[in-house]
Design a protein around this motif. Structure first.
Motif, PDB file in Angstrom:
ATOM      1  N   VAL A  42       0.804  -1.240   0.061  1.00  0.00           N
ATOM      2  CA  VAL A  42       0.018  -0.002   0.082  1.00  0.00           C
ATOM      3  C   VAL A  42       0.919   1.433   0.037  1.00  0.00           C
ATOM      4  N   GLU A  43       1.927   1.148   0.818  1.00  0.00           N
ATOM      5  CA  GLU A  43       2.821   2.462   0.778  1.00  0.00           C
ATOM      6  C   GLU A  43       3.478   2.586  -0.444  1.00  0.00           C
ATOM      7  N   GLU A  44       3.852   1.486  -0.955  1.00  0.00           N
ATOM      8  CA  GLU A  44       4.314   1.766  -2.531  1.00  0.00           C
ATOM      9  C   GLU A  44       3.566   2.355  -3.543  1.00  0.00           C
ATOM     10  N   ALA A  45       2.131   1.881  -3.385  1.00  0.00           N
ATOM     11  CA  ALA A  45       1.193   2.283  -4.337  1.00  0.00           C
ATOM     12  C   ALA A  45       1.068   3.738  -4.063  1.00  0.00           C
ATOM     13  N   LEU A  46       0.827   4.467  -2.854  1.00  0.00           N
ATOM     14  CA  LEU A  46       0.655   5.563  -2.286  1.00  0.00           C
ATOM     15  C   LEU A  46       1.834   6.372  -3.084  1.00  0.00           C
ATOM     16  N   ARG A  47       3.075   6.079  -2.760  1.00  0.00           N
ATOM     17  CA  ARG A  47       4.291   6.837  -3.071  1.00  0.00           C
ATOM     18  C   ARG A  47       4.185   7.085  -4.741  1.00  0.00           C
ATOM     19  N   ARG A  48       3.595   5.896  -5.430  1.00  0.00           N
ATOM     20  CA  ARG A  48       4.084   6.010  -6.769  1.00  0.00           C
ATOM     21  C   ARG A  48       2.661   7.024  -7.215  1.00  0.00           C
ATOM     22  N   HIS A  49       1.514   6.972  -6.632  1.00  0.00           N
ATOM     23  CA  HIS A  49       0.403   8.027  -7.089  1.00  0.00           C
ATOM     24  C   HIS A  49       0.932   9.513  -6.675  1.00  0.00           C
ATOM     25  N   VAL A  50       1.461   9.803  -5.752  1.00  0.00           N
ATOM     26  CA  VAL A  50       1.870  11.100  -5.205  1.00  0.00           C
ATOM     27  C   VAL A  50       3.143  11.393  -6.440  1.00  0.00           C
TER      28      VAL A  50
END
Length: 338
Positions: A42-50
């Motif tokens: 989840v953290e990695e996906a959040l970082r990718r979106h930002v």
């Protein structure tokens, strides 16, 4: 964000437990897998979106409509890829056309409907990592996990995710705010919204005593001196929604939660109205703001220094977990009036 100045009754001595069907067991297992997904993923996906929103695209203000439209397209494509039903809600802004991006998961004729929203524009001259790419990223991941869990079909709950086109100046406070358009259209169409959840700046933390401040008179109350909690703010008409969310969020000990219920639609404390929940308060819908408290915590608010590197992605992942916990695990609660 815009700144202006499950009752069990035993009859007799016999109790025969029910045995869940294979289908129910399979559904429960699917839900648990979705809700227990590795937070690192989840953290990695959040970082990718930002990263996409603030680095690949950058400024997303109406002063740069090409980049603003790229952000809208990214959001729509991400929600479509997650399997949600996506549509645009276009409207005019001076000589241009902008659009709220709306996506739904759950049955088309639900017993309860929620709306989770976040604005995707940034202030001119900034890339807006916390304000408000953090909230858009959390919205996208919450939508993906909730749709994967398929809680809506099981519990008769539909969630609409709304990425609002405009919130920052010069649209703030006008009929051109994306949330005001969405609330106005929903009211005119008689749409049911049992609770609106506004995500506004949800990515910044500070842990030094005194780094967290509050609007008057909240600074005189027993609120935390450190900024490592998520806040939930509602008006009096939304107090049952606030309490339901507080109960659900407290099931996640990794994310402290602080709640506030304000009278008179927040007018005595104007700063609690400075986001996309306020138009829903004004339209008579229950609504809350989920926030890291914006400029009461984040020193980079509305500056060019509000960048990806300042965000706390593990914290944001816990916000996703708590939101999914409320919208999915707490969906049976929604069968009772707030």
């Amino acid at each position: 964000m815009t700144r202006v100045p499950a009752l069990m009754v035993l009859m007799g001595a016999v109790f025969i437990p029910s045995v869940p069907s294979t289908a129910m067991q399979e559904e429960t297992a699917m839900e648990e897998r979705a809700l227990r997904e590795d937070m690192g993923v989840v953290e990695e996906a959040l970082r990718r979106h930002v990263h996409v929103l603030t680095v690949d695209i950058g400024e997303r203000s109406v002063a740069d409509l090409a980049r603003h439209r790229r952000a809208a397209l990214y959001i729509a494509q991400t929600l479509e890829a997650a399997g949600l039903r996506v549509r645009e809600e276009p409207y005019g802004f001076h000589n241009a056309t902008v659009a709220n991006i709306l996506a739904e998961t759950g049955p088309e004729n639900p017993s309860r409907r929620f709306l989770v929203g976040a604005h995707y524009d940034s202030l001119a001259g900034t890339v807006g990592a916390d304000d408000n790419a953090s909230a858009v990223a959390v919205l996208l991941e919450t939508a993906r996990l909730l749709h994967t869990a398929d809680c809506g079909r099981r519990f008769g709950v539909t969630v609409q995710f709304a990425a609002f086109a405009l919130e920052e100046p010069p649209a703030y406070g006008t009929r051109h705010m994306g949330s005001r358009v969405r609330a106005r259209n929903a009211k005119r169409a008689g749409e049911r919204i049992d609770g609106m959840i506004c995500l506004e700046m949800v990515g910044y933390t500070c842990r030094e005593p005194g780094c967290q401040s509050y609007p008057f008179p909240l600074g005189f109350m027993n609120y935390p001196a450190t900024g490592d909690f998520i806040g939930i703010v509602g008006n009096r008409a939304s107090r049952r929604l606030v309490k339901a969310m507080e109960r659900a969020f407290k099931k996640n000990p990794a994310l402290p939660v602080v709640t506030l219920t304000v009278p008179l639609n927040g007018w005595p404390i104007p700063s609690v109205r400075l986001s996309d929940h306020a138009p829903f308060w004004d339209a008579g819908y229950p609504a809350v703001m989920v926030t890291d408290s914006a400029f009461y915590r984040n020193p980079y608010y509305h500056t060019p220094d509000d960048v990806l590197e300042t965000l706390d992605f593990p914290f944001m992942a816990q916000v996703v977990k708590s939101l999914v916990g409320f919208l999915c695990q707490e969906s049976p609660v929604a069968s009772r009036p707030f």
